[in-house]
Design a protein around this motif. Structure first.
Motif, mmCIF file in Angstrom:
data_model
loop_
_atom_site.group_PDB
_atom_site.id
_atom_site.type_symbol
_atom_site.label_atom_id
_atom_site.label_comp_id
_atom_site.label_asym_id
_atom_site.label_seq_id
_atom_site.Cartn_x
_atom_site.Cartn_y
_atom_site.Cartn_z
ATOM 1 N N HIS A 18 11.799 -9.196 6.672
ATOM 2 C CA HIS A 18 11.646 -8.143 5.680
ATOM 3 C C HIS A 18 10.367 -8.340 4.880
ATOM 4 N N ARG B 205 7.734 0.947 -4.689
ATOM 5 C CA ARG B 205 8.905 1.420 -3.954
ATOM 6 C C ARG B 205 8.899 0.765 -2.581
ATOM 7 N N ASN B 206 10.018 0.189 -2.207
ATOM 8 C CA ASN B 206 10.164 -0.470 -0.912
ATOM 9 C C ASN B 206 9.016 -1.437 -0.621
#
Lengths: 325, 511
Positions: free
Chosen positions: B21, B218-219
């Motif tokens: 990730h 964001r993300n």
């Protein structure tokens, strides 16, 4: 009043009342002889309890204390009687062995992240077993230094005797009080008991402090062992059985919180004296079994644990803040 | 803020990877002296990862951190502090058992012959706090003061020891309005002294009140850095949620879906300091979506409904009958199910098998004396696994080995097994790969068609719109709007979240 002070005040009040009640029943108990004997008879317990106080304030526990005392008495006896060393040299060696033992336990607790309960339980078995391997029989110690020390005392007004080992205990308490309340090390010990994570983020050397705490406790247990061998003039592997539990009781009765962060060395002194008072009372009474000491201590422990719950779990009072306008 | 001044601390192209990730992907960030720079983003946006890199708790996998123009590498937060970057966390990381003075100087106490000079420390502590407008007894335990005072003590310590950059990680989360005002006064003074201040919060109004610039993540990506005087709250919300308002769903047809009788009703349910009293009725075959930013009270609302936190006012009725829900066991007995936000922490039992995870709620409801035998367990687990299409090699494997989407379905199956009246889903699609999102959404729609009442909390506006009959909007721990029909559209939701009366909002507050 500061919350942390309340259990200490309660202990002091209970001691004063209990002593008063005992004196009313046996007026002879109000003498410097009795007080002097309090100190002498409980010197080893008091010295070990000072170390235990530091451990418990930091949020840990040290179960090896009694075994280290037993081991030190045997080691002393072996060094003096079998190897013919001078007692002072034997004392120094014993203290160093005990200190190293504590340092290893502290390092295991910190670096291996093992609870202090387990590590010091292992330490307890090791020390007790080691003592038995050295000698399973009691070894009498005969040396002129031992005779001299046991004969030396300061005569108190009223005929009481302040013995050398009694003085050692008092000095250890003074040292403990200064160390706990007046040095950086002391503030680190309280910090660890408050929150190890916060302490680490605030720059407290957690590893060094943890190791030092257990080193201190084991060294004082070693000193207690030396005092015990002076007191009994012998070394025996099964001596001081269960003293760690008496020490924990003295610490808790003295107002130190078992979960860490709060406590006073001076409170531990009163905790030790309270145990001595109960023992002396039983001696004066003559008809009671000495096991009543344990029952009274058990009752007091319950009382104090209850008291601490009441004091500390009650929502802490929020002060009114005076903003500067 | 000093316009065009050299940034005191700067992050360039920061990359941080956890396993597969990418938590941060090429993020730039800077703070100038005398500036309050707000950092915004939803959960998982990468705020805390970025802060941990700036304060030395993490090392970046790419990019660099510059302090006053020179590249630096902090080995740990203490190192960052020595270099001038101090942090104050939401949970005050001080020692409540020690005095205020000791908390300010621990580790740096002046000593003489090894003895701490207590009087000197106390005098210096008093002077220091007076500079923050705080006159308190510095000898008293820190824990005896309010969180606001503890926060200011923490700020004083951080500034004293660092002095260039102050990171405030949600400092106002547990403060009341007066305390927030005091806190902002302190921040204002520090700003005037030329400190660079990074301010993390979920409260938009506070950002507009105190910050000069805002950076939105964001993300794991940088969405933008804006000067706050040039943007509106709606712009900021849109950037945080990533919704392009030009693209509007319009009614999805769900809104007109059939509604049965009222299944569950909450009447002015509330809890002091958590959620203001709200009323909401859910019908059979209805999905009510909950929109709002993180910290707006949406999760707190769900916890109140399920009895995780007991309500201190209001009542709950199921099928017209008032029920008492003070803890989750009572909620389960009333036929409620709750799929919590943090699946791994609060939802699944990672080491137990799929079968055991599915039957556990049913078994808890049945109690000790009606134990399901193994055959029954296998049958029940099998039925629900098939119905929800849970893909596992077999039902005896530990549930932690399943993908996020399948884990979510296992939790759904667990609650469906008790034949619930009402299901609460908190962020059902978080942490699930995008392909599985559609499947969860389909499952929600199917459950609705089967007549279940559902409450779904989500920050994915597209999804909320796709399955909700009605949408309630939370802001500042209050239910501020209820949208239905044509109003179920991302643009309207964003406007309601941002509290922008200019946008088209037909708010019918209350049920």
């Amino acid at each position: 009043m500061n919350r942390a002070l309340r259990p200490l005040v309660a202990t002091t009040a209970i001691f004063a009342l209990a002593y008063l009640a005992a004196v009313i029943q046996f007026p002879a108990m109000l003498s410097t002889r009795v007080l002097g004997n309090f100190l002498t008879d409980n010197a080893f317990l008091g010295i070990a309890a000072v170390g235990m106080t530091f451990v418990i304030i930091s949020g840990g526990i040290d179960l090896s204390v009694g075994a280290v005392i037993g081991f030190t008495t045997v080691l002393n006896a072996v060094l003096i009687m079998w190897l013919g060393l001078h007692p002072l040299l034997a004392f120094a060696i014993s203290l160093m062995v005990a200190a190293a033992f504590g340092a290893v336990m502290g390092a295991a607790i910190h670096y291996l992240k093992v609870p202090s309960f387990i590590v010091t339980l292992a330490g307890m078995f090791l020390a007790r077993g080691g003592a038995s391997v050295l000698s399973s029989d009691s070894i009498g110690i005969k040396h002129e230094l031992y005779t001299t020390i046991s004969k030396s005392y300061i005569l108190l007004p009223g005929g009481g005797r302040l013995t050398v080992i009694g003085m050692i205990m008092l000095l250890v308490f003074v040292f403990g009080i200064i160390l706990a309340h007046r040095t950086r090390f002391g503030s680190y010990v309280y910090a660890l008991g408050g929150s190890e994570v916060s302490a680490g983020l605030m720059g407290v050397p957690v590893a060094r402090t943890t190791i030092l705490i257990y080193t201190l406790s084991a060294t004082l247990a070693g000193l207690a062992g030396i005092v015990f061998s002076l007191y009994t003039s012998a070394g025996y592997s099964l001596s001081a059985l269960g003293v760690e539990l008496d020490a924990i009781a003295a610490v808790v009765i003295g107002g130190t919180l078992l979960t860490g962060g709060y406590g006073f060395i001076a409170g531990t002194f009163i905790g030790v004296m309270l145990q001595g008072l109960v023992q002396t009372y039983i001696v004066f009474d003559g008809s009671l079994s000495s096991w009543w000491t344990k029952i009274v201590i058990g009752g007091l422990l319950f009382l104090f644990i209850l008291l601490q719950r009441l004091v500390f779990s009650a929502a802490s009072p929020r002060r009114k803040v005076f903003w500067k306008t | 803020m000093v316009e065009g001044a050299e940034p005191v601390v700067q992050a360039r192209g920061i990359v941080k990877i956890f396993g597969q990730h990418r938590a941060l992907d090429g993020v730039d960030f800077e703070v100038r002296p005398g500036e309050v720079h707000a950092l915004l983003g939803e959960n998982g946006a990468g705020k805390s990862t970025l802060i941990k890199i700036l304060t030395g708790a993490y090392q970046p996998d790419g990019g660099e951190v510059l302090l006053e123009g020179a590249p630096v590498r902090f080995s740990d937060p203490l190192d960052a502090q020595r270099h001038g970057i101090g942090t104050v966390y939401q949970e005050v990381n001080l020692l409540p058992n020690r005095s205020v003075a000791e908390n300010l100087f621990l580790g740096h106490q002046p000593t003489r012959f090894g003895i701490v000079q207590r009087k000197v420390i106390e005098a210096r502590a008093r002077d220091l706090l007076a500079g923050y407008g705080l006159e308190i007894d510095v000898k008293a335990e820190l824990g005896s003061y309010s969180v606001a005072v503890q926060q200011i003590v923490a700020i004083a310590r951080a500034v004293e020891l660092s002095g260039k950059v102050l990171v405030l990680d949600e400092p106002t989360a547990s403060l009341d309005r007066n305390e927030v005002a005091k806190m902002f006064e302190v921040v204002g003074r520090l700003k005037a002294r030329g400190l660079g201040i990074i301010f993390i919060t979920h409260f938009l109004d506070q950002v507009f009140e105190i910050a000069d610039r805002v950076t939105i993540l964001r993300n794991g990506r940088l969405i933008g850095t804006k000067v706050l005087s040039e943007v509106t709250a709606t712009d900021v919300v849109r950037m945080m949620l990533g919704k392009d308002l030009a693209f509007d769903h319009g009614g999805v047809g769900v809104a007109e879906a059939m509604q049965g009788p009222v299944r569950v009703e909450f009447k002015s349910l509330g809890r002091q300091g958590k959620v203001a009293p709200f009323s909401l009725a859910l019908h059979e075959g209805e999905v009510v979506g909950v929109a709002g930013l993180l910290g707006s009270g949406r999760t707190e609302m769900a916890r109140l409904m399920f009895g995780v936190d007991p309500a201190d006012c209001g009542e709950i009725s199921v099928g017209g009958r008032v029920v008492n829900i003070r803890n989750p066991a009572q909620a389960v007995a009333a036929g409620f199910g709750f799929c919590p936000e943090d699946r791994k922490l609060d939802g699944i039992f990672g080491d137990l098998s799929v079968r055991e995870n599915i039957i556990i709620a049913l078994q808890a409801k049945l109690g000790w004396f009606r134990a399901l035998n193994r055959d029954e367990q296998i049958e029940i687990a099998g039925n629900y696994a098939e119905a929800l299409d849970i893909r596992a090699a077999n039902h005896e494997m530990p549930v932690k080995l399943l993908s996020g989407g399948n884990q979510q379905k296992v939790i759904l199956a667990r609650w469906l097994a008790i034949d619930p009246n009402f299901l609460i889903l908190d962020e059902p699609t978080r942490g699930i790969d995008v392909g599985a999102h559609a499947e969860i959404v389909r499952t929600i729609n199917r459950l609705r068609e089967e007549g279940l009442a559902l409450l779904v909390i989500s920050s994915e506006l597209d999804e909320v719109v796709a399955y909700s009959n009605r949408i309630v909007v939370m802001r500042d721990r209050e239910m501020v709007a209820e949208l239905s029909g044509a109003d179920i559209a991302p643009s309207v939701i964003v406007a309601a979240i941002a509290d922008n009366p200019g946008a088209k909002v037909t708010a019918e507050v209350g049920a």
